[in-house]
Design an enzyme around this catalytic site. Structure first.
Site, PDB file in Angstrom:
ATOM      1  N   ARG A  54      58.270  35.271  22.327  1.00 45.23           N
ATOM      2  CA  ARG A  54      56.869  35.067  21.916  1.00 45.23           C
ATOM      3  C   ARG A  54      56.046  36.292  22.326  1.00 45.23           C
ATOM      4  NH1 ARG A  54      53.798  31.769  26.159  1.00 45.23           N
ATOM      5  NH2 ARG A  54      55.192  31.684  27.909  1.00 45.23           N
ATOM      6  N   CYS A  57      21.040  46.605  42.376  1.00 44.67           N
ATOM      7  CA  CYS A  57      22.408  46.768  42.864  1.00 44.67           C
ATOM      8  C   CYS A  57      22.370  47.390  44.262  1.00 44.67           C
ATOM      9  CB  CYS A  57      23.170  47.658  41.893  1.00 44.67           C
ATOM     10  SG  CYS A  57      24.705  48.297  42.563  1.00 44.67           S
ATOM     11  N   HIS A  79      33.338  51.156  42.582  1.00 50.09           N
ATOM     12  CA  HIS A  79      33.731  51.240  43.991  1.00 50.09           C
ATOM     13  C   HIS A  79      35.198  50.898  44.189  1.00 50.09           C
ATOM     14  CE1 HIS A  79      33.028  46.884  43.629  1.00 50.09           C
ATOM     15  NE2 HIS A  79      33.733  46.725  44.737  1.00 50.09           N
ATOM     16  N   GLN A 123      38.046  49.787  47.532  1.00 52.49           N
ATOM     17  CA  GLN A 123      38.019  49.186  48.868  1.00 52.49           C
ATOM     18  C   GLN A 123      39.185  49.704  49.688  1.00 52.49           C
ATOM     19  OE1 GLN A 123      36.927  44.931  49.239  1.00 52.49           O
ATOM     20  NE2 GLN A 123      36.857  44.945  47.003  1.00 52.49           N
ATOM     21  N   HIS A 149      58.062  56.639  49.401  1.00 59.85           N
ATOM     22  CA  HIS A 149      57.468  57.612  48.492  1.00 59.85           C
ATOM     23  C   HIS A 149      56.227  56.940  47.909  1.00 59.85           C
ATOM     24  CE1 HIS A 149      58.834  60.650  45.150  1.00 59.85           C
ATOM     25  NE2 HIS A 149      57.629  60.241  44.807  1.00 59.85           N
TER      26      HIS A 149
END
Ligand SMILES: [Zn+2]
Ligand SMILES: [Zn+2]
Ligand SMILES: [Zn+2]
Length: 361
Positions: free
Chosen positions: A35, A55, A191, A193, A316
């Site tokens: 599907r 904001c 932004h 985090q 890595h």
């Protein structure tokens, strides 16, 4: 002779999906070829996000956030780095890194704590949780930001990783980005985090252990081998000078892709100027392709890296992008087996095509 039942053109019981296992993790995915959907099936008409009034991350509102531990300011011939204290807030900044107001992990309660923190039994979630405001421009996301600004973001990742990884109670630093409300971005201002934890999170430590075993057995890094191998498959998206991008064989998210540096290094602290620019460019190009292909879908990305000495040869660093196009429901949540309705091969071809059709800037 009894005929098998036929329902329309599809015979019941004939669907055979592929079952794939992750390269390193004990994680399984059903690639639902029966599907299968086209990536563009996921393109939604965007409902206009309500404009954020006031904001807290926009210039002018610095006072509603805690003082930044790192600010990039324009300076003659380059960037000047600064930090804020008390009530002082910088103006005309290019980038700010501030403590999260609602941190998941918080610094030690007193200075003495940092000495005794040799184990992870602190009784509370010790660490750091920071918000990197990527640009003063509210809508400046990696897919459309000036390359120079994205280079600053990568440099700020480096600065914060260097600082946080030296703290005695920090074992891991997770850098990630949530884009779009459905992917958990409660603020629409661009932004990232950064969360520093007192132990290596399970997904990363499982990857590390499997790569360590591979290194022991073959004497080579698993990821160094992987990028050479994936470059020969239809899952390859981009094979630039310094980075290889591909849709992993057992992608659990539709349109998932990984960015892996060609030079072996456990984290990105040692990136040269040229590699840093190449990384920013690769990130921009691929996220722009995702945005163009599926009409700016919500996504998360996370950087996997090692700061522990015992993983320097075998681990890595890489960046994994998880578009949020499917809903994980009862089966996924109760079993940890995922169903992906876009084959990684289709995902890679569509992203590659989109990149080739996009003029570079
Ligand atoms: Zn803003
Ligand atoms: Zn390697
Ligand atoms: Zn990984």
């Amino acid at each position: 002779m009894l005929q098998p039942p036929v329902f329309g053109k599809v015979q019941a019981g004939m669907a055979h999906n592929e079952l794939r296992k992750d390269y390193l993790l004990n994680r399984w995915v059903v690639i639902a070829t029966e599907r299968a959907r086209r990536p563009t099936d996921f393109a939604k008409n965007k409902t206009e996000q309500p404009k954020t009034v006031n904001c807290p991350l926009c210039p002018g509102n610095e006072h509603v956030t805690p003082p930044a531990m790192l600010v990039y300011l324009p300076s003659e011939g380059g960037i000047r780095k600064d930090k804020e204290q008390g009530d002082f807030r910088s103006k005309n900044w290019l980038l700010r890194n501030i403590p999260n107001l609602y941190p998941a992990f918080s610094p030690p309660k007193d200075a003495d704590d940092s000495k005794i923190m040799k184990s992870r039994n602190f009784g509370y979630a010790v660490g750091h949780h920071e918000v990197l405001v990527e640009s003063p421009n509210h809508t400046d996301h990696p897919a459309n930001m000036e390359l120079g600004q994205l280079v600053l973001v990568v440099n700020a990742y480096k600065d914060r990783l260097r600082d946080l990884s030296q703290k005695p109670y920090v074992r891991y630093v997770q850098i990630f980005r949530n884009h779009g409300l459905e992917a958990g971005a409660s603020l629409s201002h661009a932004h990232s985090q950064i969360v520093a934890t007192p132990f290596i999170p399970p997904v990363v430590s499982d990857e590390m252990e499997a790569s360590r075993n591979y290194h022991k057995e073959h004497g080579r890094c698993f990821f160094c081998d992987l990028i050479k191998q994936e470059a020969q498959t239809p899952r390859l998206i981009l094979d630039g000078g310094h980075f290889t991008v591909f849709a992993p064989y057992a992608s659990v998210h539709p349109l998932e892709f990984w960015i892996v540096p060609k030079r072996h290094t456990p984290n990105f602290l040692s990136l040269t100027k040229e590699e840093t620019e190449a990384f920013a460019q690769t990130l921009k190009t691929t996220l722009k392709a995702l945005k163009d292909l599926v009409n700016d879908p919500p996504y998360n990305f996370g950087i996997h890296l090692a700061i522990n000495k015992d993983a320097q040869d075998s681990y890595h660093w890489h960046l994994e992008v998880y578009p949020k196009l499917a809903i994980w429901a009862g089966f996924e949540k109760s079993t940890g087996i995922y169903i992906n309705t876009v084959t990684p091969e289709t995902a890679a071809q569509e992203l590659k095509k989109t990149i080739q059709q996009t003029p570079t800037d």
